[in-house]
Design a protein around this motif. Structure first.
Motif, short mmCIF file in Angstrom:
data_model
loop_
_atom_site.label_atom_id
_atom_site.label_comp_id
_atom_site.label_asym_id
_atom_site.label_seq_id
_atom_site.Cartn_x
_atom_site.Cartn_y
_atom_site.Cartn_z
N UNK A 160 12.65 -15.05 -16.39
CA UNK A 160 13.04 -15.09 -14.75
C UNK A 160 11.75 -15.38 -14.05
N UNK A 161 11.83 -16.32 -12.84
CA UNK A 161 10.57 -16.95 -12.67
C UNK A 161 9.90 -18.18 -12.79
N UNK A 162 10.91 -18.79 -13.89
CA UNK A 162 10.76 -19.93 -14.94
C UNK A 162 11.55 -20.83 -14.99
N UNK A 163 11.94 -22.41 -15.36
CA UNK A 163 12.79 -23.04 -15.24
C UNK A 163 13.09 -23.77 -16.13
N UNK A 164 12.11 -23.64 -17.71
CA UNK A 164 11.50 -25.03 -18.48
C UNK A 164 12.44 -23.01 -19.29
N UNK A 165 13.73 -23.82 -20.21
CA UNK A 165 14.47 -22.56 -21.24
C UNK A 165 13.78 -23.00 -22.19
N UNK A 166 12.73 -23.35 -22.78
CA UNK A 166 12.05 -23.66 -23.91
C UNK A 166 11.62 -23.06 -25.09
N UNK A 167 12.17 -22.28 -26.08
CA UNK A 167 11.80 -20.82 -27.18
C UNK A 167 10.93 -20.69 -26.74
N UNK A 168 9.45 -21.56 -27.11
CA UNK A 168 8.32 -21.78 -27.16
C UNK A 168 7.60 -21.09 -25.61
N UNK A 169 8.38 -20.94 -24.57
CA UNK A 169 7.87 -20.47 -22.89
C UNK A 169 8.79 -19.40 -22.76
N UNK A 170 8.76 -18.69 -23.79
CA UNK A 170 9.92 -17.83 -23.20
C UNK A 170 11.56 -17.53 -23.58
N UNK A 171 11.99 -18.46 -23.07
CA UNK A 171 13.14 -18.43 -23.54
C UNK A 171 13.97 -17.53 -24.48
N UNK A 172 15.10 -17.05 -23.82
CA UNK A 172 16.11 -16.11 -24.14
C UNK A 172 17.14 -17.46 -25.11
N UNK A 173 17.87 -17.11 -26.75
CA UNK A 173 19.23 -18.04 -27.28
C UNK A 173 19.85 -17.17 -27.42
N UNK A 174 21.19 -17.57 -27.63
CA UNK A 174 22.09 -16.75 -27.44
C UNK A 174 23.46 -17.83 -27.75
N UNK A 175 23.95 -17.92 -29.31
CA UNK A 175 25.36 -18.37 -29.12
C UNK A 175 26.15 -19.55 -27.81
N UNK A 176 26.79 -20.04 -27.85
CA UNK A 176 26.85 -20.96 -26.99
C UNK A 176 28.59 -22.07 -27.73
N UNK A 177 29.78 -21.56 -26.59
CA UNK A 177 31.24 -22.71 -27.04
C UNK A 177 30.92 -23.52 -26.34
N UNK A 178 30.69 -25.32 -27.46
CA UNK A 178 30.45 -26.42 -26.68
C UNK A 178 31.64 -27.26 -26.38
N UNK A 179 32.22 -27.82 -25.61
CA UNK A 179 32.97 -28.41 -25.20
C UNK A 179 33.13 -30.04 -25.81
N UNK A 180 34.38 -30.24 -25.89
CA UNK A 180 34.46 -31.64 -26.53
C UNK A 180 33.12 -33.20 -26.02
N UNK A 181 33.82 -32.75 -24.77
CA UNK A 181 32.48 -33.77 -24.25
C UNK A 181 30.99 -34.02 -24.59
N UNK A 182 30.93 -32.61 -25.03
CA UNK A 182 29.01 -32.44 -25.14
C UNK A 182 29.37 -32.56 -26.10
N UNK A 183 29.87 -32.64 -27.08
CA UNK A 183 29.80 -32.51 -28.47
C UNK A 183 29.64 -33.74 -29.04
N UNK A 184 30.19 -34.57 -27.75
CA UNK A 184 30.49 -36.18 -28.62
C UNK A 184 29.06 -37.18 -27.93
N UNK A 185 28.69 -36.19 -26.53
CA UNK A 185 27.47 -36.42 -26.66
C UNK A 185 26.71 -36.34 -27.11
N UNK A 186 26.46 -35.26 -28.20
CA UNK A 186 24.90 -34.94 -28.16
C UNK A 186 25.33 -35.99 -29.73
N UNK A 187 26.29 -36.46 -30.10
CA UNK A 187 26.69 -37.44 -31.23
C UNK A 187 26.00 -38.32 -31.25
N UNK A 188 25.87 -38.63 -30.46
CA UNK A 188 25.78 -39.99 -29.28
C UNK A 188 25.06 -40.63 -28.95
N UNK A 189 24.33 -39.63 -28.48
CA UNK A 189 22.63 -39.27 -28.28
C UNK A 189 21.77 -39.40 -29.43
#
Length: 301
Positions: free
Chosen positions: A207-236
């Motif tokens: 809360x009060x922060x826009x950077x989601x990095x774990x080192x900056x206090x961001x919280x991690x959780x499991x997420x289901x990604x879309x086929x488009x996101x999966x393809x984009x990540x591999x291409x990048x």
């Protein structure tokens, strides 16, 4: 295999897990500080020495090179490549990904979706730079920043102008970038190994922060990604030339956008949030692909 991990701190979670996973699979794994390596740069018999020892018969190297030592760390890695040692990520790919401007231009050239991004030099062009990304609020990123450091949200136009003037006064380079308000301070880290996304997590800024990095206090959780996101990540990751990468994606009203491609992604957040053995997956990739002399750097200068 005889494997070296290039890391300045053997106690870090990622380094420890890579040691554990490698030894569990029957490999000889050793951590060495790249800053204690020194090189004999000979055309016919290049060598690397470490605290007086000549490092020979190394099958593979896992680079865990921090941003602050990119220049020297990649020089050490390049020397291993000259010797024919297989690198999990090659030196040229790491330096490419570490350069935020270069990597953004490469991704844009290949048609990867990105937040609107500008880069300029002259103070006379500040107003246009701000307008091109849609005005305030906007994000300003130092090219040398990592783990959310040097990334600032300018909520007003006046704040943006002041930050840009301050960064120019310090003679540092920066990118101005569109702020994706609808993301709500969250992004998705896709962990790519080889040609597939092996795990993904949603990172939510505190809360009060826009950077989601774990080192900056961001919280991690499991997420289901879309086929488009999966393809984009591999291409990048492929565009950067990385075999192992953390691709950060943000969900916008116009679809997924890549924020960054990380050449040395941490294992702690992704393993703990997903319960997956990411370190073991990296070794599976190495066992399949590591061959003496299998590097684009060898023989190309």
């Amino acid at each position: 295999m005889n494997i070296l991990i290039l890391s300045r701190n053997s106690r870090l979670y990622s380094t420890r897990r890579l040691v554990e996973a490698g030894r569990e699979r029957g490999h000889q794994v050793r951590v060495i500080d790249p800053l204690r390596c020194y090189m004999d740069i000979s055309p016919h018999r290049p060598e690397i020495h470490y605290k007086g020892e000549n490092l020979e018969a190394i099958d593979a190297v896992i680079p865990r090179i921090g941003a602050s030592i990119t220049f020297y760390g990649t020089a050490v890695l390049r020397q291993f490549e000259m010797m024919g040692t297989f690198p999990v990520n090659e030196s040229v790919a790491i330096t490419r990904a570490r350069d935020k401007l270069r990597s953004t231009q490469l991704l844009a050239r290949k048609g990867i979706g990105l937040p609107r991004t500008t880069f300029g030099y002259s103070p006379d062009d500040t107003d246009d730079l701000i307008d091109l990304v849609g005005g305030a609020p906007m994000v300003i990123k130092l090219l040398e920043g990592t783990q959310g450091k040097g990334v600032v949200l300018a909520e007003t136009r006046q704040a943006a102008e002041s930050l840009i003037d301050a960064f120019r006064g310090l003679n540092v380079h920066f990118l101005a970038q569109e702020y994706i308000r609808e993301a709500g301070g969250a992004d998705i880290r896709c962990f790519v190994v080889g040609e597939r996304v092996v795990a993904s997590m949603r990172r939510q800024a505190k809360e009060g922060e826009f950077r989601s990095n774990i080192h900056r206090g961001g919280q991690a959780s499991v997420v289901r990604i879309t086929p488009e996101e999966r393809t984009m990540a591999v291409r990048a990751a492929r565009i950067m030339g990385l075999n192992v990468a953390g691709v950060d994606i943000i969900r916008s009203a116009h679809g997924p956008l890549v924020l960054e491609v990380n050449s040395s992604p941490g294992l702690e957040g992704i393993e703990k949030s997903t319960g997956k053995d990411i370190a073991g997956t990296i070794y599976q990739f190495m066992e399949k692909h590591a061959r003496l002399g299998k590097t684009r750097t060898r023989g190309r200068g």
